[in-house]
Scaffold this motif. Structure first.
Motif, PDB file in Angstrom:
ATOM      1  N   ASN A  39      -3.633  -1.713   0.276  1.00  0.00           N
ATOM      2  CA  ASN A  39      -2.354  -2.106  -0.329  1.00  0.00           C
ATOM      3  C   ASN A  39      -1.671  -3.175   0.509  1.00  0.00           C
ATOM      4  OD1 ASN A  39      -2.624  -0.360  -2.486  1.00  0.00           O
ATOM      5  ND2 ASN A  39      -1.464   1.299  -1.541  1.00  0.00           N
ATOM      6  N   MET A  40      -1.667  -2.988   1.817  1.00  0.00           N
ATOM      7  CA  MET A  40      -1.049  -3.979   2.699  1.00  0.00           C
ATOM      8  C   MET A  40      -1.834  -5.295   2.682  1.00  0.00           C
ATOM      9  SD  MET A  40       1.340  -4.924   4.671  1.00  0.00           S
ATOM     10  CE  MET A  40       2.234  -3.407   5.009  1.00  0.00           C
TER      11      MET A  40
ATOM     12  N   HIS B 115     -11.622   9.178   8.365  1.00  0.00           N
ATOM     13  CA  HIS B 115     -11.454   9.268   6.900  1.00  0.00           C
ATOM     14  C   HIS B 115     -12.782   9.722   6.276  1.00  0.00           C
ATOM     15  CE1 HIS B 115     -13.117   5.066   6.006  1.00  0.00           C
ATOM     16  NE2 HIS B 115     -12.861   4.984   7.296  1.00  0.00           N
TER      17      HIS B 115
ATOM     18  N   LEU C 119      -3.446  -5.391  10.827  1.00  0.00           N
ATOM     19  CA  LEU C 119      -4.054  -4.250  10.122  1.00  0.00           C
ATOM     20  C   LEU C 119      -5.083  -3.610  11.046  1.00  0.00           C
ATOM     21  CD1 LEU C 119      -4.690  -5.825   6.591  1.00  0.00           C
ATOM     22  CD2 LEU C 119      -2.852  -4.261   7.240  1.00  0.00           C
TER      23      LEU C 119
ATOM     24  N   SER D 132      -9.406   7.428   0.544  1.00  0.00           N
ATOM     25  CA  SER D 132      -8.579   8.176   1.491  1.00  0.00           C
ATOM     26  C   SER D 132      -7.216   7.505   1.606  1.00  0.00           C
ATOM     27  CB  SER D 132      -9.245   8.211   2.867  1.00  0.00           C
ATOM     28  OG  SER D 132      -9.389   6.898   3.385  1.00  0.00           O
ATOM     29  N   THR D 133      -6.234   8.283   2.057  1.00  0.00           N
ATOM     30  CA  THR D 133      -4.888   7.738   2.229  1.00  0.00           C
ATOM     31  C   THR D 133      -4.899   6.559   3.191  1.00  0.00           C
ATOM     32  OG1 THR D 133      -3.940   9.933   1.862  1.00  0.00           O
ATOM     33  CG2 THR D 133      -2.525   8.297   2.917  1.00  0.00           C
ATOM     34  N   GLU D 134      -5.680   6.689   4.275  1.00  0.00           N
ATOM     35  CA  GLU D 134      -5.736   5.620   5.271  1.00  0.00           C
ATOM     36  C   GLU D 134      -6.223   4.308   4.666  1.00  0.00           C
ATOM     37  OE1 GLU D 134      -6.961   8.582   5.560  1.00  0.00           O
ATOM     38  OE2 GLU D 134      -6.547   9.478   7.517  1.00  0.00           O
TER      39      GLU D 134
ATOM     40  N   LYS E 209      -6.397   3.463   1.436  1.00  0.00           N
ATOM     41  CA  LYS E 209      -5.508   2.982   0.382  1.00  0.00           C
ATOM     42  C   LYS E 209      -4.338   2.203   0.978  1.00  0.00           C
ATOM     43  CE  LYS E 209      -6.366   6.323  -3.327  1.00  0.00           C
ATOM     44  NZ  LYS E 209      -5.784   7.442  -4.119  1.00  0.00           N
ATOM     45  N   ASN E 210      -3.781   2.728   2.082  1.00  0.00           N
ATOM     46  CA  ASN E 210      -2.665   2.035   2.740  1.00  0.00           C
ATOM     47  C   ASN E 210      -3.101   0.673   3.270  1.00  0.00           C
ATOM     48  OD1 ASN E 210      -0.943   4.178   2.234  1.00  0.00           O
ATOM     49  ND2 ASN E 210      -1.214   5.123   4.242  1.00  0.00           N
ATOM     50  N   ILE E 211      -4.293   0.631   3.863  1.00  0.00           N
ATOM     51  CA  ILE E 211      -4.821  -0.639   4.396  1.00  0.00           C
ATOM     52  C   ILE E 211      -4.993  -1.652   3.273  1.00  0.00           C
ATOM     53  CG2 ILE E 211      -6.891  -1.732   5.355  1.00  0.00           C
ATOM     54  CD1 ILE E 211      -5.388  -0.424   7.525  1.00  0.00           C
TER      55      ILE E 211
END
Length: 457
Positions: free
Chosen positions: A156-157, A319, A311, A148-150, A152-154
Motif C-alpha cells: 500500500n505504501m 510473515h 520501506l 499478510s498484514t506486513e 499489505k502495508n508495504i
C-alpha cells in the motif's frame, strides 16, 4: 524520449532562426552558432544529440570541424549542409563521420525526414543498452505475492510512493526479501513507466568502474577510455535508477550521488560539462546504514536524503502465512517452465517449510521449490526432495514421558480447535513464555508466533 538537444552551426542568421522556429515546435532544444569556434564551444558545454553543420564557415570549413566534434562525442549525429555540394564533398563528409548530407537550399520537410530517422536510431541504441541490463517482465504490484498484514502495508505504501513525485526511495531488508522486485514494480506503476528503468549492483564493481557505469566518462578520462560513454544516470533520464547494495559505495561516489539528488546535475568522469537529468533513485541495502554511519563508512547527509520514503521488507520468517501462497505460485511457475504437472504439496511437507526459519528468505524458498519440482515424479511435492538442512528439523518429538493417548469422540472433533487449545494451554503453563512453549511443543518460536497469529490467541 527526453527532448533532443540540437546544435545548428551556420553563418547565415536566417538559417539559424528557421531551425529554432521549426524544430522548437517539435520539442527540440535548439542552440545556434555562427562560426566553427563558437559552435565547438557550445558543443562542449551542452553535448547535443544532433548537429546541423554548414560547410562554409569563417576561418574553418565544416569538413574540418566534423572530426573535432566526433572526437568529443562519438555518438553525436552530424547532418552536413552545403550550398556548393558535390558527390565528392558528400563522400568526404560521410567518411569524416557525418550521418547524412543535405544540399542548400532545402525544405524543412527534408529536415524532418532526416530527423525522424535519427530519432529512431537514438531510440534503438538506448533500448539495446537497456535491454542488456533489464530483461524482466513488466512487473506490477499485483504480481507480488503476499496477503499478510506486513506485506499489505508495504505494498500500500509502495503504491502511494509510485504515484507521487518522490525522487528518492530507500528499500531495506535482508537478502532475498524481494527489494529488486519492489523497486521494479514502483517504477512500472509510476508516471515514469514509459521511461527507462536501469539497475546496477554497487557491490559487483570496483569503485573506478562503478563511477564510469553510473556517470559515464569522456574520451581519454583514463587508460581504457578510448571513446566517450554515457552513464546509467544519463541513459535513464526521465526514468528510474535502482542502486542495489548502496551500502557498498565509496565515500567519493556517495558525494556525487548526493549532488545528483540535491541538484539533479552531474559530470561524466573526466568531464567539465554539467549534465542535467530528471530521475528517480531507488536505493536498496541489506546492511544497517546507521551502523555504517557510526563507522564513518556512509554519509549521514546522503542517508537522510535517501530515506525520505523508506520501506523495510520483512524477512519471510515474520510473515509465514504467505508461505503457502508463495509455494503455490512457485509450483505453477515451475510447472510451466519444466513442463511438469505437480498439483500441490503434501501437508507434512508444507508444515516442514512453514517451520523452517528461511535465512535466505523468499529467494531460498523459490530455490527449494524449484529443486523439489524437478525431482518429484508424483503429483504432490514430498519432503524427501528438500535439502537436508531443512528436513533435519522434522525430527519426531521424544514422547516416552508423554501420555499421547487421545480417545476420539463418536461425534468427531475439530483439529483446528484442538491445536488452538493445546497452544493456549501450553502458553498458560509457561506463563506466556513463547520460547519455552515452542520448546515444549517441539516447534520453532517463529512457527509458534505464526500459529498464535493464525488462531488469534
Amino acid at each position: 524520449m527526453p527532448d533532443l538537444k540540437t546544435l545548428v552551426i551556420d553563418d547565415e542568421q536566417l538559417i539559424c532562426w528557421s531551425f529554432q522556429q521549426n524544430l522548437g515546435k517539435r520539442g527540440h532544444k535548439v542552440y545556434t552558432a555562427s562560426s566553427a569556434e563558437e559552435g565547438l564551444n557550445i558543443f562542449k558545454k551542452v553535448l547535443p544529440d544532433i548537429v546541423f553543420l554548414d560547410n562554409k564557415l569563417p576561418h574553418m570549413q565544416g569538413l574540418e570541424l566534423i572530426e573535432l566534434l566526433k572526437n568529443i562525442n562519438e555518438d553525436v549525429y552530424i547532418v552536413f549542409m552545403s550550398a556548393y555540394g558535390s558527390v565528392e564533398t558528400a563522400v568526404k563528409a560521410v567518411k569524416s563521420g557525418a550521418y547524412d548530407y543535405i544540399n542548400k537550399p532545402f525544405d524543412f520537410e527534408e529536415i524532418y525526414v532526416v530527423l525522424d530517422k535519427i530519432i529512431q536510431k537514438i531510440k534503438c541504441r538506448n533500448e539495446v543498452q537497456l535491454l542488456r541490463r533489464n530483461r524482466s517482465e513488466h512487473l506490477v504490484f499485483k504480481h507480488i505475492i503476499g496477503q499478510s498484514t506486513e506485506m499489505k502495508n508495504i505494498l500500500n505504501m509502495a503504491e502511494v510512493i509510485s504515484r507521487s513525485q518522490a525522487t528518492t526511495v530507500l528499500l531495506l531488508g535482508e537478502s532475498g526479501t524481494g527489494k529488486d522486485l519492489l523497486a521494479r514494480a514502483i517504477h512500472n506503476e509510476s508516471l515514469r513507466n514509459t521511461k527507462p528503468f536501469v539497475t546496477i549492483n554497487c557491490a559487483s564493481l570496483p569503485e573506478t568502474l562503478l563511477e564510469s557505469e553510473l556517470f559515464g566518462h569522456e574520451k581519454g578520462a583514463f587508460t581504457d577510455a578510448h571513446r566517450q560513454k554515457k552513464g546509467l544516470f544519463e541513459i535513464a533520464d526521465g526514468g528510474t535508477v535502482f542502486l542495489d547494495e548502496i551500502g557498498e559505495t565509496s565515500l567519493a561516489v556517495q558525494v556525487k550521488l548526493l549532488n545528483i539528488i540535491e541538484n539533479r546535475v552531474f559530470r561524466r568522469v573526466g568531464g567539465t560539462v554539467d549534465i542535467n537529468i530528471d530521475i528517480r533513485i531507488i536505493a536498496a541495502t541489506n546492511q544497517d546504514l546507521q551502523e555504517l554511519i557510526h563507522l564513518k563508512k556512509f554519509r549521514e547527509d546522503l542517508f537522510y536524503r535517501l530515506k525520505v520514503f523508506q520501506l523495510t521488507l520483512p524477512p519471510l520468517r515474520e510473515h509465514r502465512e504467505d508461505i503457502p501462497l508463495l509455494i503455490k505460485f512457485f509450483i505453477e511457475n515451475f510447472n510451466n517452465q519444466f513442463r511438469k504437472s505437480i498439483k500441490g504439496i503434501t501437508p507434512a511437507a508444507e508444515m516442514i517449510l512453514m517451520q523452517y526459519d528461511w535465512p535466505g528468505n523468499v529467494r531460498e524458498l523459490r530455490n527449494v521449490v524449484e529443486r523439489a519440482v524437478l525431482l518429484e515424479s508424483g503429483e504432490y511435492l514430498q519432503a524427501v526432495h528438500f535439502p537436508v538442512e531443512i528436513r533435519k528439523q522434522d525430527q519426531p518429538l521424544d514422547t516416552k514421558n508423554i501420555n499421547t493417548w487421545f480417545e476420539i469422540p463418536d461425534e468427531g472433533f475439530s483439529l483446528y480447535e484442538l491445536e488452538k487449545e493445546i497452544i493456549k494451554q501450553t502458553l498458560f503453563k509457561t506463563k506466556n513464555n513463547q520460547t519455552k512453549a515452542a520448546k515444549m511443543m517441539g516447534i520453532s518460536r517463529d512457527a509458534l508466533r505464526y500459529k498464535i497469529k493464525k488462531y488469534r490467541i
